[in-house]
Design an enzyme around this catalytic site. Structure first.
Site, PDB file in Angstrom:
ATOM      1  N   HIS A 141      56.367  38.467  35.958  1.00  0.00           N
ATOM      2  CA  HIS A 141      55.434  38.269  34.830  1.00  0.00           C
ATOM      3  C   HIS A 141      54.126  37.627  35.301  1.00  0.00           C
ATOM      4  CE1 HIS A 141      59.022  38.760  32.167  1.00  0.00           C
ATOM      5  NE2 HIS A 141      59.603  38.136  33.184  1.00  0.00           N
ATOM      6  N   SER A 262      26.637  40.555  44.270  1.00  0.00           N
ATOM      7  CA  SER A 262      26.148  40.805  42.920  1.00  0.00           C
ATOM      8  C   SER A 262      24.630  40.794  42.955  1.00  0.00           C
ATOM      9  CB  SER A 262      26.675  39.700  41.995  1.00  0.00           C
ATOM     10  OG  SER A 262      25.802  39.557  40.898  1.00  0.00           O
ATOM     11  N   LYS A 268      28.487  35.599  44.749  1.00  0.00           N
ATOM     12  CA  LYS A 268      29.631  36.497  44.595  1.00  0.00           C
ATOM     13  C   LYS A 268      29.874  37.455  45.742  1.00  0.00           C
ATOM     14  CE  LYS A 268      31.204  37.930  40.840  1.00  0.00           C
ATOM     15  NZ  LYS A 268      31.348  38.675  39.591  1.00  0.00           N
ATOM     16  N   GLU A 275      38.544  47.927  43.860  1.00  0.00           N
ATOM     17  CA  GLU A 275      38.308  48.312  42.466  1.00  0.00           C
ATOM     18  C   GLU A 275      38.105  49.819  42.322  1.00  0.00           C
ATOM     19  OE1 GLU A 275      35.876  44.948  40.258  1.00  0.00           O
ATOM     20  OE2 GLU A 275      35.148  45.219  42.289  1.00  0.00           O
TER      21      GLU A 275
END
Ligand code: ARG
Length: 442
Positions: A141, A262, A268, A275
């Site tokens: 979980h 970014s 970042k 992705e």
């Protein structure tokens, strides 16, 4: 070109099948010659004409556009050797021809995809071996559950990839049936030799029913299913890489080339490659649905709808090949931040099951032990303590069964090495897994 020829045609995408088409045609011409359906002289002219076209194509020459690649090759042959080229299409239809071409093509590509999976497996195994002592929390979980070795986690993917390789091999077996010789739908009155064709084209079987042979695209759908399954597994892997790269986890680092900055937030590093691989699954699953929908409800035998099989097959194929390559390289660059994974394992009371097992091994019913440890965890939370920080006296408040050796059971390395059941996370089991998976690697 007539008004709708471009619309009903497939040249723009089946040009990819050019080589398979010509290889299939050369075999067909050889068979027609052997069976004396055409003369040796005509056969030779056709075959050398086809070989020249293939050679030119490989050199980068562009074959003039026709409705599809089959017409394009045939017309080019006739242009080059004259009307005798028209004898090539004796005892054959584009229906058995296209089904053959796609099978020839996919048989090769299945092998390529299996090799790419194999490379990824090798990298996973290498990483597992190199990081055999890295401890991290295992999750259920996505909540901290029990300590495991990071190698165990990586090897889970190596086994998924093994199933993908096996599945593709199975798909290969069904792709390895030759439809050529089924003609348009009913077979042919020419005395052809289909076994000879199979031998020339390296097919293990010939199809049993001509209606089925020209309309069967199961193998292509099955291939895209196999690809979808690989893609699904890669999305799971990428999802975890993305999480582990998040500063809140900080379990791993990967090569900078697999991330990007970014445009606005200078701090970042985004895990873009992972992705994009995760995102590609959308197209790939879509390809599978496209194929299933295209093939459903079609009456026997050939229908032009079937022409639309190629785009999804090629799309799924191209995407999975790049995804596997990128993920393999990204995994190769992966480094564990060993103290971070261990620190994270120390949070979340993940030795709790061990304490319950300790009591259960001392004859306390597991259900009762579970209740006792639940209370211990609540006590820890209230007093901001970890399970390792409690004293024996504190443990004994919950049960007199706790002895000094309880602390041995709280040591992560011990906990892990005790998971010695077959397939568990103990180091011994990991070494066995590595040995076993290596037997499946090329
Ligand atoms: N381009 C067609 C395809 O890919 C070839 C077969 C055409 N057959 C026909 N009966 N029109 O399916």
């Amino acid at each position: 070109m007539q008004d709708y020829e471009h619309f009903i045609g497939s040249f723009s995408f089946d040009i990819r099948l050019a080589e398979s088409d010509i290889v299939g045609s050369i075999a067909h011409a050889e068979m027609l010659t052997k069976t004396k359906i055409i003369s040796t002289r005509d056969g030779k002219r056709i075959i050398s004409g086809l070989k020249l076209i293939l050679k030119d194509l490989k050199r980068g020459w562009k074959i003039p556009r026709e409705e599809d690649i089959h017409y394009a090759v045939e017309k080019e042959l006739i242009r080059r050797i004259g009307p005798v080229g028209g004898k090539l299409h004796t005892a054959r239809s584009r229906n058995d021809q296209v089904a053959t071409d796609l099978r020839i093509y996919l048989k090769q590509e299945i092998e390529t995809v299996r090799d790419l999976i194999n490379n990824f497996q090798k990298t996973l195994v290498e990483k597992a071996s190199d990081n055999i002592d890295v401890i991290m929390p295992g999750f259920t979980h996505l909540q901290p559950a029990q300590p495991i070795l990071a190698a165990h986690h990586l090897l889970a993917y190596a086994w998924m990839m093994q199933r993908n390789k096996d599945r593709l091999l199975d798909c290969y077996k069904r792709t390895d049936t030759l439809p050529l010789g089924s003609a348009a739908l009913a077979g042919t009155s020419f005395k052809i030799d289909r076994q000879y064709l199979a031998k020339l084209l390296d097919f293990s079987n010939i199809s049993e029913n001509s209606l089925d042979a020209v309309s069967d695209r199961d193998f292509a759908i099955e291939f895209v299913f196999c690809v979808s399954m690989i893609s699904l597994h890669l999305t799971k892997f990428c999802e975890e890489m993305i999480l582990w790269l998040n500063p809140a986890f900080n379990y791993i680092t990967i090569g900078a080339q697999f991330t990007s900055g970014s445009s606005i937030m200078p701090q970042k590093r985004n895990p873009d490659c992972a992705e994009v691989v995760r995102g590609k699954s959308g197209m790939i699953f879509g390809d599978l649905i496209a194929l299933l929908t295209m093939a459903k409800s079609l009456p026997l035998a050939y229908n032009r709808d079937l022409q639309e099989d190629k785009l999804p097959v090629f799309d799924a194929l191209d995407n999975i090949k790049t995804c596997l390559e990128v993920i393999n390289k990204m995994t190769d660059s992966l480094k564990f931040v060993k103290d971070k994974t261990l620190k994270s394992a120390k949070k979340g009371f993940i030795a709790a099951t061990e304490i319950a097992d300790y009591l259960a091994k001392n004859n306390i019913p597991f259900r009762t032990a579970h209740g006792i440890v639940k209370d211990i965890v609540l006590y820890c939370q209230k007093n901001s303590k970890t399970l390792e920080e409690l004293s024996l006296e504190e443990y004994n408040k919950f049960s007199p069964m706790f002895k000094k050796d309880i602390f041995v059971h709280l040591d992560f390395e011990n906990i892990i090495s005790m998971k010695a059941s077959y397939g568990g996370t103990s180091k011994k089991s990991i070494l066995r897994q590595i040995e076993n998976i290596k037997r499946n690697l090329k």
